[in-house]
Scaffold this active site. Structure first.
Site, PDB file in Angstrom:
ATOM      1  N   THR A 127      40.860  41.145  39.594  1.00 33.24           N
ATOM      2  CA  THR A 127      41.339  39.845  39.124  1.00 33.24           C
ATOM      3  C   THR A 127      42.707  39.499  39.700  1.00 33.24           C
ATOM      4  O   THR A 127      43.521  40.400  39.975  1.00 33.24           O
ATOM      5  CB  THR A 127      41.434  39.864  37.582  1.00 33.24           C
ATOM      6  OG1 THR A 127      42.169  38.708  37.151  1.00 33.24           O
ATOM      7  CG2 THR A 127      42.159  41.089  37.063  1.00 33.24           C
ATOM      8  N   TYR A 151      44.697  43.441  30.248  1.00 29.84           N
ATOM      9  CA  TYR A 151      43.523  43.185  31.091  1.00 29.84           C
ATOM     10  C   TYR A 151      43.853  43.445  32.564  1.00 29.84           C
ATOM     11  O   TYR A 151      43.149  44.206  33.254  1.00 29.84           O
ATOM     12  CB  TYR A 151      43.079  41.732  30.873  1.00 29.84           C
ATOM     13  CG  TYR A 151      42.055  41.242  31.854  1.00 29.84           C
ATOM     14  CD1 TYR A 151      40.807  41.844  31.934  1.00 29.84           C
ATOM     15  CD2 TYR A 151      42.338  40.174  32.709  1.00 29.84           C
ATOM     16  CE1 TYR A 151      39.866  41.390  32.851  1.00 29.84           C
ATOM     17  CE2 TYR A 151      41.402  39.711  33.616  1.00 29.84           C
ATOM     18  CZ  TYR A 151      40.168  40.327  33.682  1.00 29.84           C
ATOM     19  OH  TYR A 151      39.235  39.884  34.583  1.00 29.84           O
TER      20      TYR A 151
END
Ligand code: UDP
Length: 336
Positions: A127, A151
């Site tokens: 990501t 995350y």
């Protein structure tokens, strides 16, 4: 022009998290090219009804023995697409242990099983949240990675594990750093179905449809032209296509790459709302709220490496098409 007809006939490709939003689109694209996607999913976030293009094994990445057994059922697959993870940024801040267990331990179990059975190609979904807060836009892959959210930290840890496996054991990989996956397949048969849904476009569509309580803007005091966060929205069909191109270049001998998957265009939350109003002809009721923990001010890609290495350019990612296809999917789902 990418190579849309790259032939995967006779190939078994394992898609971990193939019951999820991106996974289902990847599976469909693999099948369209003649390949057989084999889904490994625990269906915690993914959906059994989204597995339509090949067999599945219900398996949890935290169970190392079960993962190994799943691979042993499918000995012809040497390529793995790994998309399964906990993704909800706010949840990671509140309860990090589940994120580290699911994402980091889960990926390690997957790498160990792959090594054991001799599957030596991996496409991993990382990501843009691994980069951290920076003014250096558009983001190059060489940008310092200093993730802000739990995350992002878990995804960066996995990137490092994959690099170590490459160095120590010769694992071939493409790590994609996704920007904002959005839109839906034009067929309307698959789309974004998170529960709870936390993403901007489905939530704004829901508000436009008069369902729920209206959209909350997570922060209007960011250092951007209109005060709301800027993101790079890429259509999920383009993401799926990039995976096919990654398989193609690995077939051609590529052994390792980190590649941004974005369009290079940044849009603010308010710009997305305006675009939704234009495409749907409806009003999006919204109100300003506080910042969401873990969010970065702006993130948009330098997309040139994907173009150079994969011969990949997004073709479905105009805002209009992203919103129109998402609206098409959600309208049917909500019975509108
Ligand atoms: N956002 C928002 N309200 C929502 C959902 C998201 O204002 O209900 C904002 C969020 O703060 C971020 C942008 O929209 O700036 C995109 O968020 P999303 O969760 O879709 O993706 P992320 O960038 O977190 O991966």
């Amino acid at each position: 022009m990418p190579n849309p007809d790259y032939d995967l006939s006779g190939r078994d490709i394992i898609v971990v998290g193939g019951g999820g939003y991106i996974g289902a689109h990847v599976c469909k694209t693999i099948a369209e090219r003649g390949g057989r996607p084999i889904v490994f999913d625990n269906f915690q976030a993914g959906h059994e009804h989204a597995v339509k293009w090949g067999p599945f094994v219900k398996v949890d990445l935290r169970d190392r023995a079960a993962i190994l057994a799943a691979f042993e059922q499918h000995p012809n697959a040497n390529t793995v697409v790994h998309l399964a993870s906990s993704i909800e940024v706010g949840e990671g801040e509140k309860a990090p242990e589940g994120f580290y267990e699911n994402n980091v331990s889960g990926a390690l179990n997957l790498l160990m099983a792959m090594r054991e059975v001799g599957a030596d190609r991996l496409i991993f979904s990382s990501t843009c949240a691994t980069y951290g807060e920076t003014q250096n836009m558009p983001l190059l892959e060489s940008e310092i990675q200093n993730p802000f959210s739990v995350y992002g930290k878990t995804k960066l840890a996995i990137e490092h594990m994959i690099q170590s496996y490459h160095k120590a054991y010769g694992l071939n990989y493409v790590t994609f750093r996704y920007f904002n996956a959005s839109g839906a397949d034009a067929s309307g048969e698959i789309g974004e179905e998170h529960d709870p849904e936390t993403h901007l476009i489905p939530n704004a569509l829901k508000a436009a449809a008069g369902l729920g309580q209206g959209l909350k803007l997570f922060g209007t005091d960011y250092d951007t032209p209109d005060g709301t966060c800027v993101r790079d929205y890429i259509h999920v069909n383009d993401i799926a296509e990039a995976h096919i191109q990654a398989i193609r270049v690995m077939d051609g001998g590529l052994t390792q790459a980190e590649v941004n998957l974005g369009t290079g265009e940044g849009y603010s939350v308010l710009q997305i709302i305006k675009a939704i109003e234009k495409v749907t002809g409806l009003t999006v009721p919204y109100e300003a709220g506080p910042r969401r923990e873990g969010d970065l001010t702006q993130l948009y890609a330098d997309a040139s490496r994907a173009r150079n290495i994969l011969d990949f350019t997004p073709e479905h990612s105009s805002l209009e098409n992203i919103i129109a296809t998402a609206w098409n999917f959600h309208r049917a789902k909500w019975g509108l």
